[in-house]
Design a protein around this motif. Structure first.
Motif, PDB file in Angstrom:
ATOM      1  N   UNK A 295       0.992  -1.248   0.145  1.00 12.64           N
ATOM      2  CA  UNK A 295      -0.021  -0.061  -0.107  1.00 12.64           C
ATOM      3  C   UNK A 295       0.842   1.377   0.032  1.00 12.64           C
ATOM      4  N   UNK A 296       1.980   1.197   0.798  1.00 11.30           N
ATOM      5  CA  UNK A 296       3.037   2.255   0.859  1.00 11.30           C
ATOM      6  C   UNK A 296       3.419   2.687  -0.440  1.00 11.30           C
ATOM      7  N   UNK A 297       3.873   1.878  -1.357  1.00 10.70           N
ATOM      8  CA  UNK A 297       4.209   1.949  -2.659  1.00 10.70           C
ATOM      9  C   UNK A 297       3.245   2.207  -3.634  1.00 10.70           C
ATOM     10  N   UNK A 298       2.026   2.002  -3.457  1.00  8.78           N
ATOM     11  CA  UNK A 298       0.896   2.532  -4.219  1.00  8.78           C
ATOM     12  C   UNK A 298       0.742   3.771  -4.057  1.00  8.78           C
ATOM     13  N   UNK A 299       0.618   4.202  -2.832  1.00 11.11           N
ATOM     14  CA  UNK A 299       0.215   5.537  -2.457  1.00 11.11           C
ATOM     15  C   UNK A 299       1.204   6.528  -2.911  1.00 11.11           C
ATOM     16  N   UNK A 300       2.760   5.948  -2.992  1.00  9.23           N
ATOM     17  CA  UNK A 300       3.793   6.734  -3.518  1.00  9.23           C
ATOM     18  C   UNK A 300       3.968   7.010  -4.938  1.00  9.23           C
ATOM     19  N   UNK A 301       3.135   6.000  -5.624  1.00  7.28           N
ATOM     20  CA  UNK A 301       3.255   6.281  -7.197  1.00  7.28           C
ATOM     21  C   UNK A 301       2.742   7.643  -7.596  1.00  7.28           C
ATOM     22  N   UNK A 302       3.390   8.093  -8.795  1.00  6.31           N
ATOM     23  CA  UNK A 302       2.864   9.413  -8.909  1.00  6.31           C
ATOM     24  C   UNK A 302       1.449   9.544  -9.343  1.00  6.31           C
ATOM     25  N   UNK A 303       0.873   8.483 -10.039  1.00  7.85           N
ATOM     26  CA  UNK A 303      -0.724   8.649 -10.485  1.00  7.85           C
ATOM     27  C   UNK A 303      -1.736   8.642  -9.237  1.00  7.85           C
ATOM     28  N   UNK A 304      -1.265   7.968  -8.131  1.00 10.60           N
ATOM     29  CA  UNK A 304      -1.926   7.872  -7.065  1.00 10.60           C
ATOM     30  C   UNK A 304      -1.674   9.187  -6.214  1.00 10.60           C
ATOM     31  N   UNK A 305      -0.680   9.600  -6.086  1.00 11.76           N
ATOM     32  CA  UNK A 305      -0.353  11.061  -5.561  1.00 11.76           C
ATOM     33  C   UNK A 305      -1.119  12.024  -6.110  1.00 11.76           C
ATOM     34  N   UNK A 306      -1.164  11.912  -7.458  1.00 14.23           N
ATOM     35  CA  UNK A 306      -1.818  13.063  -8.063  1.00 14.23           C
ATOM     36  C   UNK A 306      -3.647  12.965  -7.874  1.00 14.23           C
ATOM     37  N   UNK A 307      -3.855  11.657  -7.569  1.00  8.45           N
ATOM     38  CA  UNK A 307      -5.562  11.477  -7.260  1.00  8.45           C
ATOM     39  C   UNK A 307      -5.821  11.607  -5.903  1.00  8.45           C
ATOM     40  N   UNK A 308      -4.705  11.741  -4.941  1.00  7.27           N
ATOM     41  CA  UNK A 308      -5.013  12.040  -3.626  1.00  7.27           C
ATOM     42  C   UNK A 308      -5.144  13.577  -3.323  1.00  7.27           C
ATOM     43  N   UNK A 309      -3.987  14.120  -4.231  1.00  7.73           N
ATOM     44  CA  UNK A 309      -4.056  15.587  -3.961  1.00  7.73           C
ATOM     45  C   UNK A 309      -5.062  16.264  -4.721  1.00  7.73           C
ATOM     46  N   UNK A 310      -5.444  15.742  -5.679  1.00 10.84           N
ATOM     47  CA  UNK A 310      -6.888  16.452  -6.705  1.00 10.84           C
ATOM     48  C   UNK A 310      -8.070  16.310  -5.397  1.00 10.84           C
ATOM     49  N   UNK A 311      -8.172  15.574  -4.532  1.00 13.01           N
ATOM     50  CA  UNK A 311      -9.415  15.582  -3.443  1.00 13.01           C
ATOM     51  C   UNK A 311      -9.129  16.612  -2.207  1.00 13.01           C
ATOM     52  N   UNK A 312      -7.681  17.075  -2.328  1.00 18.25           N
ATOM     53  CA  UNK A 312      -7.414  18.279  -1.253  1.00 18.25           C
ATOM     54  C   UNK A 312      -6.698  17.531  -0.077  1.00 18.25           C
ATOM     55  N   UNK A 313      -6.542  16.359  -0.162  1.00 19.09           N
ATOM     56  CA  UNK A 313      -5.684  15.692   0.727  1.00 19.09           C
ATOM     57  C   UNK A 313      -4.148  15.573   0.557  1.00 19.09           C
ATOM     58  N   UNK A 314      -3.312  15.380   1.496  1.00 13.76           N
ATOM     59  CA  UNK A 314      -1.716  15.370   1.222  1.00 13.76           C
ATOM     60  C   UNK A 314      -1.561  13.925   1.361  1.00 13.76           C
ATOM     61  N   UNK A 315      -0.785  13.255   0.446  1.00 17.69           N
ATOM     62  CA  UNK A 315      -0.436  11.735   0.512  1.00 17.69           C
ATOM     63  C   UNK A 315       0.674  11.595   1.559  1.00 17.69           C
ATOM     64  N   UNK A 316       0.656  10.385   2.055  1.00 16.77           N
ATOM     65  CA  UNK A 316       1.582  10.206   3.048  1.00 16.77           C
ATOM     66  C   UNK A 316       2.404   8.529   2.549  1.00 16.77           C
ATOM     67  N   UNK A 317       1.549   7.470   2.949  1.00 11.77           N
ATOM     68  CA  UNK A 317       2.218   6.192   2.521  1.00 11.77           C
ATOM     69  C   UNK A 317       3.277   5.659   3.284  1.00 11.77           C
ATOM     70  N   UNK A 318       3.150   5.720   4.544  1.00 13.57           N
ATOM     71  CA  UNK A 318       4.269   5.424   5.610  1.00 13.57           C
ATOM     72  C   UNK A 318       4.292   3.831   5.836  1.00 13.57           C
ATOM     73  N   UNK A 319       5.177   3.442   6.789  1.00 12.12           N
ATOM     74  CA  UNK A 319       5.260   1.884   6.960  1.00 12.12           C
ATOM     75  C   UNK A 319       4.126   1.926   8.222  1.00 12.12           C
ATOM     76  N   UNK A 320       3.905   0.577   8.641  1.00 10.25           N
ATOM     77  CA  UNK A 320       3.257   0.133   9.818  1.00 10.25           C
ATOM     78  C   UNK A 320       3.830   0.523  11.122  1.00 10.25           C
ATOM     79  N   UNK A 321       5.219   0.617  11.155  1.00 12.79           N
ATOM     80  CA  UNK A 321       5.549   1.031  12.332  1.00 12.79           C
ATOM     81  C   UNK A 321       5.227   2.722  12.448  1.00 12.79           C
TER      82      UNK A 321
END
Length: 192
Positions: free
Chosen positions: A166-192
């Motif tokens: 999931x972190x890898x998916x969230x950090x992908x440019x395409x998903x980052x742009x989709x998250x930003x388009x909603x007004x949110x700030x993408x993170x994609x960190x680890x379970x720790x």
């Protein structure tokens, strides 16, 4: 009062998906161009602020600014951010702390003005808007967030595999742009 689960014991974190910025907004036709203007005007007369509900971050931030800046204004609780946004636009309340995912389109469309943001640093969605801390008001660092959890009994190797994927998916440019388009700030960190 009687949840069928304990949110602190029954879940294991996978990743934080995104952060949500909270922003203090006023109607577009407000004479307040800055947070300092708003505070100065509020100190002169009867002002009100709306929140998206009693005991929400929006409400607590409103009470905090009153205390830190030394003025009073009437709290008007709403049943969510959308009706609050509508009444800020209409001038039914003088301002309010609203999550950017709700307020953003109205700010971008010129129907509301953003005077300050919460958070530790300026928001990438509103880089020209100062933080409350920059304005001399610490204590507004809380941000909303979205995360993914699984049951606490999930084996550690599965938690790690899900977290990595999931972190890898969230950090992908395409998903980052989709998250930003909603007004949110993408993170994609680890379970720790």
């Amino acid at each position: 009062t009687k949840l069928p689960y304990d949110p602190f014991k029954d879940f294991a974190p996978i990743t934080q998906v995104a952060l949500s910025t909270i922003v203090f907004c006023v109607p577009a036709n407000s004479p307040a161009k800055t947070m300092q203007d708003f505070i100065a005007e509020a100190k002169k007369g009867k002002f009100s602020y709306g929140s998206f509900g009693n005991a929400t971050t929006s409400h607590l931030f409103g009470e905090l600014i009153k205390k830190k800046a030394g003025f009073d204004m009437t709290h008007v609780p709403y049943r969510g951010a959308a009706p609050l946004t509508n009444d800020v636009i209409a001038g039914q309340v003088d301002g309010g702390f609203i999550d950017y995912t709700t307020a953003g389109p109205q700010v971008q469309g010129g129907k509301m003005r953003a005077l300050a943001v919460g958070g530790e640093k300026r928001s990438p969605v509103l880089p020209d808007v100062p933080t409350m801390g920059e304005l001399g008001f610490p204590g507004f660092e809380a941000e909303g967030w979205v995360g993914v959890f699984v049951p606490a009994a999930t084996p550690a190797p599965i938690v790690k595999k899900l977290s990595d994927a999931l972190s890898s998916i969230i950090k992908s440019p395409e998903v980052q742009e989709k998250i930003k388009a909603t007004g949110l700030i993408p993170v994609g960190n680890s379970a720790e």
